[in-house]
Motif scaffolding. Sequence first.
Motif, short mmCIF file in Angstrom:
data_model
loop_
_atom_site.label_atom_id
_atom_site.label_comp_id
_atom_site.label_asym_id
_atom_site.label_seq_id
_atom_site.Cartn_x
_atom_site.Cartn_y
_atom_site.Cartn_z
N PRO A 47 36.67 69.10 -42.86
CA PRO A 47 36.77 70.09 -43.94
C PRO A 47 35.97 69.72 -45.18
O PRO A 47 35.59 70.59 -45.96
N MET A 48 35.70 68.41 -45.33
CA MET A 48 34.99 67.94 -46.52
C MET A 48 33.49 67.77 -46.28
O MET A 48 32.75 67.51 -47.22
N PHE A 49 33.07 67.88 -45.04
CA PHE A 49 31.65 67.66 -44.71
C PHE A 49 30.79 68.77 -45.30
O PHE A 49 31.11 69.95 -45.19
N ARG A 50 29.65 68.38 -45.91
CA ARG A 50 28.71 69.36 -46.48
C ARG A 50 27.44 69.45 -45.63
O ARG A 50 27.09 70.51 -45.15
N ARG A 51 26.74 68.33 -45.48
CA ARG A 51 25.50 68.33 -44.70
C ARG A 51 25.01 66.91 -44.48
O ARG A 51 25.47 65.97 -45.12
N TRP A 52 24.06 66.80 -43.53
CA TRP A 52 23.37 65.53 -43.31
C TRP A 52 22.20 65.45 -44.27
O TRP A 52 21.45 66.41 -44.44
N LEU A 53 22.01 64.29 -44.88
CA LEU A 53 20.91 64.09 -45.83
C LEU A 53 19.69 63.54 -45.10
O LEU A 53 19.19 62.45 -45.36
N VAL A 54 19.21 64.32 -44.14
CA VAL A 54 18.05 63.96 -43.34
C VAL A 54 17.39 65.25 -42.89
O VAL A 54 18.04 66.30 -42.83
N PRO B 220 16.50 70.53 -38.06
CA PRO B 220 16.21 71.96 -37.89
C PRO B 220 17.23 72.81 -38.64
O PRO B 220 18.38 72.37 -38.85
N PRO B 221 16.83 74.00 -39.07
CA PRO B 221 17.76 74.88 -39.80
C PRO B 221 19.06 75.08 -39.04
O PRO B 221 19.07 75.37 -37.85
N GLY B 222 20.18 74.91 -39.73
CA GLY B 222 21.50 75.07 -39.12
C GLY B 222 22.08 73.77 -38.61
O GLY B 222 23.29 73.58 -38.62
#
Length: 200
Positions: free
Chosen positions: A142-149, A152-154
Amino acid sequence: MRKLPYPSQSLRFKLGLKSGIESGFALIATISVMALVIMIAMAMVSLSASVVRTSQHGRAMEEAQANARMALVFAIGKLQQEMGPDMRISAEAAIHDTDPSTEVIDGIAQPHWLACYDSWDNWLNAEGVTTIQDTYVAKRSPMFRRWLVSLPPGMETDIDAAVTGLASDDTSVILVGPGTLGETYANANPNKVTRAFKNN
């Protein structure tokens, strides 16, 4: 009218020999000059081609440097956007290790991918949440936003993307691998090799 004496045969031979020597010298001198001119022309052509290649290499280098600077500015902007607020934390994908009792990171193809999480949000006030332990769901999804790498889109917002990773040379590029870890170590520890999406 007095007639001039006709040259003797020996005199005519000497005159002809002298004329032939002079003609031969002129021919050799002409050929030498032509060879020198050809050599100078070839040198000029070679120099011109070298200058053109150097110029093209310089333009390609400048373009690559400009692209690298633009990518760096873009990456810093994304980093500030995701990690700028105080209520954000970062963690490697290794925290999703399926077997924490062993030294090896299990079940994660890219354990060194860095992720951004919300550390505090309105979800703490959600119905049924009485203690902080109630929020410790698998992978803190629930707290995950994104990978900082680069991905591909999505895929950058898919918390399970690190499980499969990017193993194909056609779609990815090695960020940390044989060139940084050493070929022997990288081959012996494939879980240390980190890839990112190759954006063509």
